[in-house]
Design a protein around this motif. Structure first.
Motif, short mmCIF file in Angstrom:
data_model
loop_
_atom_site.label_atom_id
_atom_site.label_comp_id
_atom_site.label_asym_id
_atom_site.label_seq_id
_atom_site.Cartn_x
_atom_site.Cartn_y
_atom_site.Cartn_z
N ILE A 52 54.31 -25.73 55.13
CA ILE A 52 54.93 -25.22 53.91
C ILE A 52 53.83 -24.60 53.07
CG2 ILE A 52 56.43 -25.74 51.96
CD1 ILE A 52 57.16 -28.38 53.37
N MET A 55 55.71 -21.15 48.88
CA MET A 55 57.14 -21.34 48.63
C MET A 55 58.02 -21.01 49.85
SD MET A 55 56.93 -22.35 45.51
CE MET A 55 58.51 -22.29 44.69
N TYR A 57 58.88 -22.20 54.24
CA TYR A 57 58.64 -22.92 55.49
C TYR A 57 58.15 -21.86 56.47
CZ TYR A 57 61.70 -26.34 53.22
OH TYR A 57 62.26 -27.23 52.33
N ASN A 74 52.87 -29.96 53.86
CA ASN A 74 52.74 -29.09 52.69
C ASN A 74 51.28 -28.68 52.53
OD1 ASN A 74 53.08 -27.66 50.36
ND2 ASN A 74 53.42 -29.45 49.06
N HIS A 80 56.89 -30.03 47.64
CA HIS A 80 58.09 -29.60 48.38
C HIS A 80 58.65 -30.77 49.17
CE1 HIS A 80 57.29 -25.38 47.48
NE2 HIS A 80 56.05 -25.53 47.92
N CYS A 119 64.75 -27.16 50.22
CA CYS A 119 63.81 -27.92 49.40
C CYS A 119 64.57 -28.26 48.11
CB CYS A 119 62.58 -27.07 49.13
SG CYS A 119 61.40 -27.84 48.02
N HIS A 122 63.63 -26.32 45.07
CA HIS A 122 63.59 -24.88 45.34
C HIS A 122 64.67 -24.53 46.35
CE1 HIS A 122 59.23 -26.16 44.65
NE2 HIS A 122 59.59 -25.53 43.55
N MET A 125 64.41 -22.02 49.19
CA MET A 125 63.64 -22.31 50.40
C MET A 125 64.60 -22.91 51.43
SD MET A 125 60.19 -24.07 48.82
CE MET A 125 59.55 -24.50 50.44
#
Ligand SMILES: [Cu+2]
Length: 132
Positions: A52, A55, A57, A74, A80, A119, A122, A125
């Motif tokens: 990750i 922002m 994957y 991450n 995340h 996420c 987010h 994502m």
């Protein structure tokens, strides 16, 4: 008029019977070896590692076999996680722990299927694990 029971109806009837017997609507389709994030080096052996960063994957769609483990790592300071909506990996929604920079989170996928995730903070994502 007698209509023979279609195989699908029979399967549904069997499933309902099984569910009633266990008292659960659906079993989780994943196993999480560690509920808390671990250092990348301590993560279980992975079929696939999804990084990750920025922002995103980095491998938004991965394909594995039933029983395989996917590890998310991450790589940036922004926290995340990996989360599934209701009905994706089980009856309930599933929210993985937030990962700080350098932390890893493993999920073993026990059943074939397509698992969309996002996420939590987010929602733009998105990623997908296809289990064969
Ligand atoms: Cu995020």
């Amino acid at each position: 008029m007698n209509v023979p029971m279609k195989p699908r109806s029979l399967l549904a009837a069997l499933l309902i019977g099984a569910l009633t017997a266990t008292g659960a609507l659906a079993a989780d389709k994943i196993t999480v070896p560690n509920e808390k994030p671990v250092a990348e080096a301590e993560a279980p052996p992975a079929a696939v590692v999804v990084h990750i960063d920025k922002m995103k994957y980095d491998a938004p769609e991965v394909t594995v076999k039933a029983g395989d483990t996917v590890v998310w790592v991450n790589q940036e300071a922004m926290p995340h996680n990996v989360a599934f909506k209701k009905g994706v990996v089980g009856e309930d929604a599933f929210k993985g722990a937030m990962l700080k920079k350098g932390e890893a989170y493993a999920i073993t996928f026990d059943a074939a299927g397509t698992y969309d995730y996002t996420c939590t903070p987010h929602p733009f994502m998105r990623g997908k694990v296809i289990v064969e």
